[in-house]
Enzyme design. Structure first.
Site, PDB file in Angstrom:
ATOM      1  N   LYS A 116       0.790  -1.126  -0.092  1.00 47.94           N
ATOM      2  CA  LYS A 116       0.143  -0.090  -0.120  1.00 47.94           C
ATOM      3  C   LYS A 116       0.824   1.305  -0.281  1.00 47.94           C
ATOM      4  O   LYS A 116       0.564   2.225  -0.427  1.00 47.94           O
ATOM      5  CB  LYS A 116      -0.789  -0.046   1.119  1.00 47.94           C
ATOM      6  CG  LYS A 116      -1.864  -1.161   1.246  1.00 47.94           C
ATOM      7  CD  LYS A 116      -2.797  -1.292   0.038  1.00 47.94           C
ATOM      8  CE  LYS A 116      -3.775  -2.253   0.219  1.00 47.94           C
ATOM      9  NZ  LYS A 116      -3.305  -3.597   0.104  1.00 47.94           N
ATOM     10  N   TYR A 201      -9.300   9.438   8.043  1.00 44.81           N
ATOM     11  CA  TYR A 201     -10.448   8.706   7.991  1.00 44.81           C
ATOM     12  C   TYR A 201     -11.741   9.419   8.013  1.00 44.81           C
ATOM     13  O   TYR A 201     -12.028  10.552   8.403  1.00 44.81           O
ATOM     14  CB  TYR A 201     -10.734   7.802   9.298  1.00 44.81           C
ATOM     15  CG  TYR A 201     -11.863   7.117   9.467  1.00 44.81           C
ATOM     16  CD1 TYR A 201     -11.832   5.934   8.620  1.00 44.81           C
ATOM     17  CD2 TYR A 201     -12.930   7.334   9.957  1.00 44.81           C
ATOM     18  CE1 TYR A 201     -12.971   5.069   8.207  1.00 44.81           C
ATOM     19  CE2 TYR A 201     -14.010   6.626  10.018  1.00 44.81           C
ATOM     20  CZ  TYR A 201     -13.910   5.268   9.200  1.00 44.81           C
ATOM     21  OH  TYR A 201     -15.319   4.596   8.904  1.00 44.81           O
ATOM     22  N   HIS A 207     -17.939   4.340  -0.914  1.00 48.84           N
ATOM     23  CA  HIS A 207     -16.950   3.544  -1.292  1.00 48.84           C
ATOM     24  C   HIS A 207     -17.275   3.288  -2.809  1.00 48.84           C
ATOM     25  O   HIS A 207     -18.111   2.388  -3.086  1.00 48.84           O
ATOM     26  CB  HIS A 207     -16.850   2.373  -0.530  1.00 48.84           C
ATOM     27  CG  HIS A 207     -15.699   1.340  -0.887  1.00 48.84           C
ATOM     28  ND1 HIS A 207     -15.197   0.696   0.005  1.00 48.84           N
ATOM     29  CD2 HIS A 207     -15.318   0.890  -2.153  1.00 48.84           C
ATOM     30  CE1 HIS A 207     -14.169   0.142  -0.529  1.00 48.84           C
ATOM     31  NE2 HIS A 207     -14.319   0.049  -1.862  1.00 48.84           N
ATOM     32  N   GLU A 274      -9.791   1.532  -6.100  1.00 45.15           N
ATOM     33  CA  GLU A 274     -10.879   1.744  -5.154  1.00 45.15           C
ATOM     34  C   GLU A 274     -10.894   3.064  -4.729  1.00 45.15           C
ATOM     35  O   GLU A 274      -9.617   3.693  -4.394  1.00 45.15           O
ATOM     36  CB  GLU A 274     -10.850   0.804  -3.903  1.00 45.15           C
ATOM     37  CG  GLU A 274     -11.203  -0.617  -4.554  1.00 45.15           C
ATOM     38  CD  GLU A 274     -11.743  -1.431  -3.303  1.00 45.15           C
ATOM     39  OE1 GLU A 274     -11.598  -1.075  -2.120  1.00 45.15           O
ATOM     40  OE2 GLU A 274     -12.019  -2.737  -3.571  1.00 45.15           O
ATOM     41  N   GLU A 287      -6.942   2.096  -3.007  1.00 47.92           N
ATOM     42  CA  GLU A 287      -6.033   0.872  -3.417  1.00 47.92           C
ATOM     43  C   GLU A 287      -6.373   0.536  -4.727  1.00 47.92           C
ATOM     44  O   GLU A 287      -7.426   0.727  -5.129  1.00 47.92           O
ATOM     45  CB  GLU A 287      -6.258  -0.248  -2.210  1.00 47.92           C
ATOM     46  CG  GLU A 287      -7.406  -0.759  -1.908  1.00 47.92           C
ATOM     47  CD  GLU A 287      -7.303  -1.768  -0.992  1.00 47.92           C
ATOM     48  OE1 GLU A 287      -6.732  -1.893  -0.095  1.00 47.92           O
ATOM     49  OE2 GLU A 287      -8.376  -2.577  -0.843  1.00 47.92           O
ATOM     50  N   ASN A 289      -7.065  -3.336  -6.349  1.00 49.03           N
ATOM     51  CA  ASN A 289      -7.219  -4.781  -6.418  1.00 49.03           C
ATOM     52  C   ASN A 289      -6.542  -5.662  -7.677  1.00 49.03           C
ATOM     53  O   ASN A 289      -7.445  -5.472  -8.505  1.00 49.03           O
ATOM     54  CB  ASN A 289      -8.579  -5.212  -5.961  1.00 49.03           C
ATOM     55  CG  ASN A 289      -8.953  -4.768  -4.425  1.00 49.03           C
ATOM     56  OD1 ASN A 289      -8.487  -5.075  -3.531  1.00 49.03           O
ATOM     57  ND2 ASN A 289      -9.942  -3.997  -4.379  1.00 49.03           N
ATOM     58  N   ARG A 291      -7.004  -8.204  -9.122  1.00 46.99           N
ATOM     59  CA  ARG A 291      -7.644  -9.603  -9.332  1.00 46.99           C
ATOM     60  C   ARG A 291      -9.168  -9.214  -9.821  1.00 46.99           C
ATOM     61  O   ARG A 291      -9.461  -8.007 -10.025  1.00 46.99           O
ATOM     62  CB  ARG A 291      -7.848 -10.284  -8.159  1.00 46.99           C
ATOM     63  CG  ARG A 291      -8.255  -9.582  -6.894  1.00 46.99           C
ATOM     64  CD  ARG A 291      -8.626 -10.507  -5.831  1.00 46.99           C
ATOM     65  NE  ARG A 291      -8.883  -9.664  -4.568  1.00 46.99           N
ATOM     66  CZ  ARG A 291      -9.978  -9.274  -4.360  1.00 46.99           C
ATOM     67  NH1 ARG A 291     -11.069  -9.224  -4.961  1.00 46.99           N
ATOM     68  NH2 ARG A 291     -10.209  -8.485  -3.130  1.00 46.99           N
ATOM     69  N   VAL A 294     -15.223  -9.867  -6.196  1.00 47.89           N
ATOM     70  CA  VAL A 294     -16.539 -10.499  -5.966  1.00 47.89           C
ATOM     71  C   VAL A 294     -17.610  -9.830  -6.737  1.00 47.89           C
ATOM     72  O   VAL A 294     -18.555 -10.486  -7.418  1.00 47.89           O
ATOM     73  CB  VAL A 294     -16.889 -10.490  -4.620  1.00 47.89           C
ATOM     74  CG1 VAL A 294     -18.137 -11.374  -4.275  1.00 47.89           C
ATOM     75  CG2 VAL A 294     -15.807 -11.322  -3.793  1.00 47.89           C
ATOM     76  N   ARG A 337     -24.775 -10.429  -1.516  1.00 48.18           N
ATOM     77  CA  ARG A 337     -23.870 -11.365  -1.150  1.00 48.18           C
ATOM     78  C   ARG A 337     -24.868 -12.268  -0.063  1.00 48.18           C
ATOM     79  O   ARG A 337     -24.898 -11.578   0.858  1.00 48.18           O
ATOM     80  CB  ARG A 337     -22.750 -10.835  -0.775  1.00 48.18           C
ATOM     81  CG  ARG A 337     -21.897 -10.053  -1.643  1.00 48.18           C
ATOM     82  CD  ARG A 337     -20.501  -9.977  -1.148  1.00 48.18           C
ATOM     83  NE  ARG A 337     -19.630  -9.138  -1.641  1.00 48.18           N
ATOM     84  CZ  ARG A 337     -18.470  -8.851  -1.784  1.00 48.18           C
ATOM     85  NH1 ARG A 337     -17.629  -9.549  -0.708  1.00 48.18           N
ATOM     86  NH2 ARG A 337     -17.649  -8.137  -2.562  1.00 48.18           N
TER      87      ARG A 337
END
Length: 445
Positions: A116, A201, A207, A274, A287, A289, A291, A294, A337
């Site tokens: 990161k 924060y 998101h 993201e 960050e 990802n 890959r 989901v 989910r």
């Protein structure tokens, strides 16, 4: 095109990859633990290889066993799915050394973006906005001093973190030392790397992530935005595309930023950038990802693209075959989910034998699952049972379709519970319907 592929994963994502292989005429081999010998993935793949006992560290995370299975079956490529070895740069490097195509970015790119600290520095250089914080790992004293300068609340994050793990929100200087010690210990235990950094924060934020695709010839496109703000303990529950209430020009700006970031990193394959979006609609890089996510089906629903197919085409050396101008998003898609968890018991895992398993169907309703009547949900792995995805011409219609679909879920068995009814109620909440939710929404229910 790749002629043979080993799927180094389990559950619904293994089934998902195997199905695309079947459509493309690719011979599929799936590895499995002894606990998954009767799984849907094993039944659907052309070949299956047991590589170890139930514990993931002795099977799905056992790199030598996975490589040996690939070599023994003579496959050309390995698809890691998500989780397990999907973002393990060492695994990708070993695949490259063995002459096996890794379906994902190059090992060096994955290592740089998986750290990161180096990812933040690289993205800052590419002009992506960052929240105030440290670009490099810090010691406890320097981190506490920086937190005071930034202003509380801050979030402590593991340099090697991911998947919602290895982070702690701190709201005062008095809390900082203990939170730092606990987060460092957790990061060391989970990731084998105790390095930490600190950043501002945002209490109220959305998101939002941008899906990118990049080929080996320098072409990079983005496929719009997904809103993943409905989370519990940093774990996503509901995702949708397009991101509601965000102006098209803001999404275009975020997409362009993600493309710049991918180009700066030399990215290849499917990846996700993201971001956090604050109340003033300013966005900040979090960050990458490296890959398949989901939640990739919602992007597939609004673009008409099969992202696994695109991954395999890119890994085969083929160009994307389309440009940014060719990307069109149509309608609205939502994914829920459905986990084998009991909301009444603080979402405790609720595994067991499925005596009954009836999942939704109907117009524009897709279910990605590995579950079936007689399947025993194991206690050792992720609790995801099924992903329910719907598409409709607009968001209101998509919400109505999803609530109908969730009402059709009938999963029963001794000790088994699911989150379907909880998700049904969440989607009917006025704040969600008005798209006024943020990452703290679930905590306030």
């Amino acid at each position: 095109m790749i002629g043979s592929l080993l799927v180094a994963n389990r559950g619904e994502i293994a089934v998902r990859v195997i199905r695309t292989c079947a459509e493309l005429g690719i011979r599929s081999v799936v590895v499995h633990s002894s606990a998954d010998r009767d799984s849907a993935a094993v039944r659907l793949a052309d070949e299956a290889v047991q590589i170890g006992p139930p514990a993931a560290k002795d099977s799905y995370l056992d790199i030598p066993a996975v490589i040996e299975a690939a070599r023994g079956r003579g496959v050309e490529a390995i698809h890691p799915g998500y989780g397990f070895l999907s973002e393990n740069a060492d695994f990708a490097e070993i695949c490259e050394a063995e002459g096996i195509i890794f379906v994902g970015p190059p090992a060096k790119v994955m290592a740089q973006l998986g750290d990161k600290s180096s990812a933040r520095s690289l993205m800052a250089g590419a002009g992506l906005p960052l929240l105030p914080g440290s670009r490099d790992p810090l010691g406890a004293a320097d981190a506490a001093e920086l937190a005071g300068q930034i202003g509380y609340p801050v979030i402590i994050k593991a340099v090697a973190g991911g998947g919602g793990r290895g982070m702690s929100v701190v709201r005062s200087a008095a809390e900082f030392p203990r939170a730092w010690t606990q987060t460092r210990a957790s990061a060391q235990a989970v990731f084998g790397d105790g390095r930490l950094y600190v950043e501002r924060y945002l209490d109220s934020a959305r998101h939002v992530e941008i899906q990118v695709l990049a080929d080996q010839h320098g072409s990079v496109v983005h496929l719009g935005a997904r809103d993943c703000s409905l989370q519990r303990r940093h774990q996503k529950l509901v995702e949708e595309s397009p991101a509601p209430l965000l102006p098209p020009e803001l999404i275009a700006e975020m997409g362009a930023a993600a493309v710049r970031g991918a180009e700066a990193a030399g990215y290849v394959g499917a990846g996700t950038f993201e971001f956090l979006v604050d109340e003033d609609r300013r966005f900040f890089f979090m960050e990458v990802n490296c890959r398949l996510q989901v939640e990739h089906p919602v992007t597939e629903a609004v673009t008409g693209l099969d992202l696994v197919r695109e991954q395999l085409r890119v890994a085969s050396g083929e160009p994307l075959g389309f440009t940014q101008d060719d990307v069109r998003l149509t309608g609205a898609a939502i994914e829920c989910r459905v986990n084998a968890e009991d909301p009444v018991r603080e979402f405790a895992p609720a595994p067991g034998l499925l005596d009954e398993c009836r999942l939704p169907a109907g117009p524009f309703t897709r279910v990605d699952t590995h579950a079936f009547p007689g399947y025993r949900v194991p206690a050792l792995y992720d609790s995801l049972l099924a992903k329910v995805i719907v598409w409709a011409p607009d968001r209101d219609a998509a919400i109505a379709r999803m609530r109908r679909a969730l009402a059709e879920v009938e999963v029963r068995g001794a000790g088994v519970a699911t989150t379907a009814e909880f998700l049904h109620e969440v989607l009917d909440h006025p704040r969600f319907r008005a798209a006024e939710h943020d990452t703290t929404f679930i905590e306030t229910l």
